[in-house]
Design a protein around this motif. Structure first.
Motif, PDB file in Angstrom:
ATOM      1  N   LYS A 118       0.834  -1.206   0.000  1.00  0.00           N
ATOM      2  CA  LYS A 118       0.000   0.000   0.000  1.00  0.00           C
ATOM      3  C   LYS A 118       0.868   1.254   0.000  1.00  0.00           C
ATOM      4  O   LYS A 118       0.624   2.188  -0.768  1.00  0.00           O
ATOM      5  N   ARG A 119       1.892   1.255   0.856  1.00  0.00           N
ATOM      6  CA  ARG A 119       2.803   2.407   0.928  1.00  0.00           C
ATOM      7  C   ARG A 119       3.459   2.652  -0.429  1.00  0.00           C
ATOM      8  O   ARG A 119       3.504   3.778  -0.918  1.00  0.00           O
ATOM      9  N   ASP A 120       3.968   1.589  -1.047  1.00  0.00           N
ATOM     10  CA  ASP A 120       4.646   1.728  -2.331  1.00  0.00           C
ATOM     11  C   ASP A 120       3.697   2.205  -3.424  1.00  0.00           C
ATOM     12  O   ASP A 120       4.074   3.004  -4.283  1.00  0.00           O
ATOM     13  N   ALA A 121       2.447   1.735  -3.401  1.00  0.00           N
ATOM     14  CA  ALA A 121       1.458   2.184  -4.386  1.00  0.00           C
ATOM     15  C   ALA A 121       1.173   3.671  -4.208  1.00  0.00           C
ATOM     16  O   ALA A 121       1.099   4.422  -5.194  1.00  0.00           O
ATOM     17  N   GLY A 175       5.794   9.065  -8.275  1.00  0.00           N
ATOM     18  CA  GLY A 175       6.438   8.396  -9.397  1.00  0.00           C
ATOM     19  C   GLY A 175       5.744   8.566 -10.727  1.00  0.00           C
ATOM     20  O   GLY A 175       6.224   8.080 -11.749  1.00  0.00           O
ATOM     21  N   GLY A 176       4.585   9.232 -10.719  1.00  0.00           N
ATOM     22  CA  GLY A 176       3.869   9.435 -11.969  1.00  0.00           C
ATOM     23  C   GLY A 176       3.145   8.199 -12.479  1.00  0.00           C
ATOM     24  O   GLY A 176       2.686   8.175 -13.615  1.00  0.00           O
ATOM     25  N   TYR A 177       3.045   7.173 -11.657  1.00  0.00           N
ATOM     26  CA  TYR A 177       2.336   5.968 -12.061  1.00  0.00           C
ATOM     27  C   TYR A 177       0.829   6.244 -12.069  1.00  0.00           C
ATOM     28  O   TYR A 177       0.300   6.793 -11.108  1.00  0.00           O
ATOM     29  N   PRO A 186       1.349  -5.130  -6.942  1.00  0.00           N
ATOM     30  CA  PRO A 186       1.806  -5.009  -5.552  1.00  0.00           C
ATOM     31  C   PRO A 186       3.120  -5.762  -5.354  1.00  0.00           C
ATOM     32  O   PRO A 186       3.271  -6.889  -5.809  1.00  0.00           O
ATOM     33  N   GLY A 187       4.067  -5.094  -4.728  1.00  0.00           N
ATOM     34  CA  GLY A 187       5.368  -5.704  -4.486  1.00  0.00           C
ATOM     35  C   GLY A 187       6.324  -5.634  -5.660  1.00  0.00           C
ATOM     36  O   GLY A 187       7.466  -6.042  -5.551  1.00  0.00           O
ATOM     37  N   ARG A 188       5.866  -5.092  -6.797  1.00  0.00           N
ATOM     38  CA  ARG A 188       6.732  -5.051  -7.979  1.00  0.00           C
ATOM     39  C   ARG A 188       7.009  -3.636  -8.465  1.00  0.00           C
ATOM     40  O   ARG A 188       7.509  -3.450  -9.562  1.00  0.00           O
ATOM     41  N   ILE A 189       6.676  -2.657  -7.664  1.00  0.00           N
ATOM     42  CA  ILE A 189       6.968  -1.269  -8.036  1.00  0.00           C
ATOM     43  C   ILE A 189       8.448  -1.045  -7.774  1.00  0.00           C
ATOM     44  O   ILE A 189       8.955  -1.348  -6.709  1.00  0.00           O
ATOM     45  N   PHE A 226      12.970   6.232  -7.072  1.00  0.00           N
ATOM     46  CA  PHE A 226      12.451   5.302  -8.060  1.00  0.00           C
ATOM     47  C   PHE A 226      13.605   4.820  -8.921  1.00  0.00           C
ATOM     48  O   PHE A 226      14.399   5.612  -9.407  1.00  0.00           O
ATOM     49  N   ASP A 227      13.708   3.498  -9.036  1.00  0.00           N
ATOM     50  CA  ASP A 227      14.841   2.891  -9.742  1.00  0.00           C
ATOM     51  C   ASP A 227      14.573   2.737 -11.214  1.00  0.00           C
ATOM     52  O   ASP A 227      13.506   2.730 -11.688  1.00  0.00           O
TER      53      ASP A 227
END
Length: 169
Positions: free
Chosen positions: A82-85, A92-94, A103-106, A168-169
């Motif tokens: 949730k935090r990453d989303a 990140g402009g997503y 989820p988990g793949r950002i 952001f990588d």
């Protein structure tokens, strides 16, 4: 569990509360206006929920088309997902649609550090800038290193009251 309210755009119709997608579908299917016509458009509002879930709703803004996926995400995703989303959408402009199935793949790195200056000091302490002789250490300008980190894509953020640094990588 979150509590939502569906507010019809038709002012003569009273909205309804719901917590699950089944409750939403059941109630929206029977919602009619004063002429007996189905009410199809509602504004979704959050009435109650945890801080991280409220911020996810604010970032995602699921609307009617996305409420099922949103409720599923709230129920199934970890705090970190949730935090990453939230970070991906806010910083990140997503687009929200891009985080639904990810989820988990950002692709980002999160540092649990309050400021870029603190992160600069951590990086120096960890040796990321090589070995710094003790006699030169007091002369390091951590504010300048922090500005360089910012130019390299490191950003300060607050999610659910927690201060973070994100890249952001």
């Amino acid at each position: 569990m979150m509590l939502f309210y569906a507010q019809p755009y038709t002012i003569s119709v009273e909205g309804f509360y719901f917590q699950t997608i089944d409750q939403y579908r059941e109630k929206i299917a029977t919602l009619t206006d004063s002429f007996g016509q189905p009410v199809e458009e509602v504004e979704l509002q959050v009435i109650e929920g945890g801080q991280i879930d409220l911020e996810l709703f604010e970032a995602w803004q699921p609307g009617q088309a996305g409420i099922a996926a949103f409720i599923e995400a709230v129920d199934d995703w970890s705090y970190e997902d949730k935090r990453d989303a939230i970070l991906a959408i806010r910083l990140g402009g997503y687009p929200p649609a891009a985080v639904i199935d990810a989820p988990g793949r950002i692709d980002l790195t999160v540092y649990h550090t309050a400021t870029l200056t603190d992160l600069a000091e951590e990086f120096v302490d960890e040796g990321l800038f090589g070995e710094i002789p003790e006699r030169l250490a007091p002369y390091l300008d951590f504010e300048r290193i922090a500005r360089d980190l910012h130019h390299d894509g490191f950003v300060e953020a607050i999610v659910a009251g927690e201060r973070l640094i994100v890249r952001f990588d």
